[in-house]
Design an enzyme around this catalytic site. Structure first.
Site, short mmCIF file in Angstrom:
data_model
loop_
_atom_site.label_atom_id
_atom_site.label_comp_id
_atom_site.label_asym_id
_atom_site.label_seq_id
_atom_site.Cartn_x
_atom_site.Cartn_y
_atom_site.Cartn_z
N GLY A 35 0.83 -1.21 0.00
CA GLY A 35 0.00 0.00 0.00
C GLY A 35 0.86 1.25 0.00
O GLY A 35 2.03 1.22 -0.39
N HIS A 41 4.42 2.50 -7.95
CA HIS A 41 3.47 1.37 -7.96
C HIS A 41 2.58 1.43 -9.20
O HIS A 41 2.25 0.40 -9.78
CB HIS A 41 2.57 1.41 -6.71
CG HIS A 41 3.30 1.21 -5.42
ND1 HIS A 41 3.50 2.21 -4.51
CD2 HIS A 41 3.89 0.09 -4.89
CE1 HIS A 41 4.16 1.74 -3.46
NE2 HIS A 41 4.42 0.46 -3.66
N LYS A 154 13.73 -1.27 -7.77
CA LYS A 154 14.30 -0.47 -6.68
C LYS A 154 14.74 -1.38 -5.54
O LYS A 154 15.79 -1.17 -4.94
CB LYS A 154 13.30 0.56 -6.17
CG LYS A 154 13.91 1.42 -5.12
CD LYS A 154 12.93 2.40 -4.58
CE LYS A 154 13.30 2.76 -3.18
NZ LYS A 154 13.01 1.72 -2.21
#
Ligand code: PAF
EC number: 6.3.2.1
Length: 283
Positions: A35, A41, A154
């Site tokens: 989240g 994202h 990442k």
């Protein structure tokens, strides 16, 4: 307006929803997240949409990958904004289990990854981390049974660990890495960037600049050791406490001594105040 994704909170509900997609011959792409979604994202979701005909995003802040001293309680939780972003991207299903659905009473089985999980990078500073990640990702894969799963570059060592996990346990999932999305000044997007004070946020850009500088020097033929020492000095001089600043083989994460040991990847982890940042670039 895009429809809200179907939100599932139990394993049977998730399985039913994924089975329904499969009955319609869908290929399912999973994007595991904790989240606090940002544009990084969103880029994972967009890649998932290109690699699968239906997309499932999991949102689960996984307690087992945090040490007691880490930020599990404080980890940003932005549910309403997350769902709005996923709806705008046309995500089909959100898998949002509670801790009791993921780790029910009596839960007693863990995955203990080796190989890239013991490369001496993140594992040196967060020894609990990859056990927690491998266990939860193994569960996410078996709960959702996706065809492909997308992870950000990442977290480069994590990408290697979950790729190995899927292969070693024959999980039938193709793991795909997605390029790091950066702010305009080069800082890699991360849910933890919200912890940075305005001053620290300015300083944080040094990490990317130092990696790029060392990568450029190595590419230009400078010996690895002085090129890396210079980058490490720049990072320390900016006020970071450096955990590691290393060049490794991008495929195996093995240490390297010469340009011939490539493909090479520079990986960094450093703390600025109470915030720990990680990043990496190809050489
Ligand atoms: O990268 C993350 O957000 C997490 O480590 C993951 C892969 C969702 C597992 O909890």
């Amino acid at each position: 307006m895009s429809p809200t994704p179907l939100i599932t909170r139990t394993v049977p509900a998730l399985r039913r929803a994924v089975d329904n997609l499969r009955k319609r011959k869908a290929t399912v792409a999973l994007v595991p997240t904790m989240g606090a979604l940002h544009d990084g994202h969103v880029s994972l979701v967009r890649l998932a949409k290109r690699r699968g005909s239906r997309v499932v995003v999991s949102i689960f802040v996984n307690p087992t990958q945090f040490a007691p001293s880490e930020d599990f309680g404080a980890y940003p939780r932005t549910w309403t904004a997350d769902i709005a972003k996923l709806a705008a991207e046309g995500v089909d299903i959100v898998w949002h289990p509670g801790v009791e659905a993921m780790y029910p009473e009596g839960f007693a089985t863990r995955i203990v990854p080796e190989g890239p999980a013991l490369a001496g990078l993140e594992d040196r500073f967060r020894p609990h981390f990859f056990g927690g990640v491998a266990t939860v990702v193994g569960k996410l894969f078996t709960q959702c049974r996706p065809d492909v799963a997308i992870f950000g570059e990442k977290d480069f060592q994590q990408l290697r660990v979950v790729t190995q996990l899927a292969r070693d346990l024959d999980l039938g999932v193709k793991v795909i890495g997605s390029r790091t999305v950066r702010e305009r000044d080069g800082l890699a997007m991360s849910s933890r960037n919200v912890y940075l004070s305005p001053e620290e946020r300015q300083t944080a850009t040094v990490l990317y600049r130092a990696m790029k500088d060392s990568a450029g020097r190595i590419r230009a033929g400078e010996a690895i050791r002085p090129a890396m020492a210079r980058g490490a000095e720049t990072i320390a001089a900016a006020g970071f406490a450096l955990d590691y600043f290393e060049v490794r083989n991008a495929k195996t994460l093995a240490p390297v001594t010469s340009h011939n040991d490539g493909p090479l990847r520079i990986l960094v982890a450093a703390r600025l105040g109470t915030t720990r940042l990680i990043d990496n670039v190809a050489v």
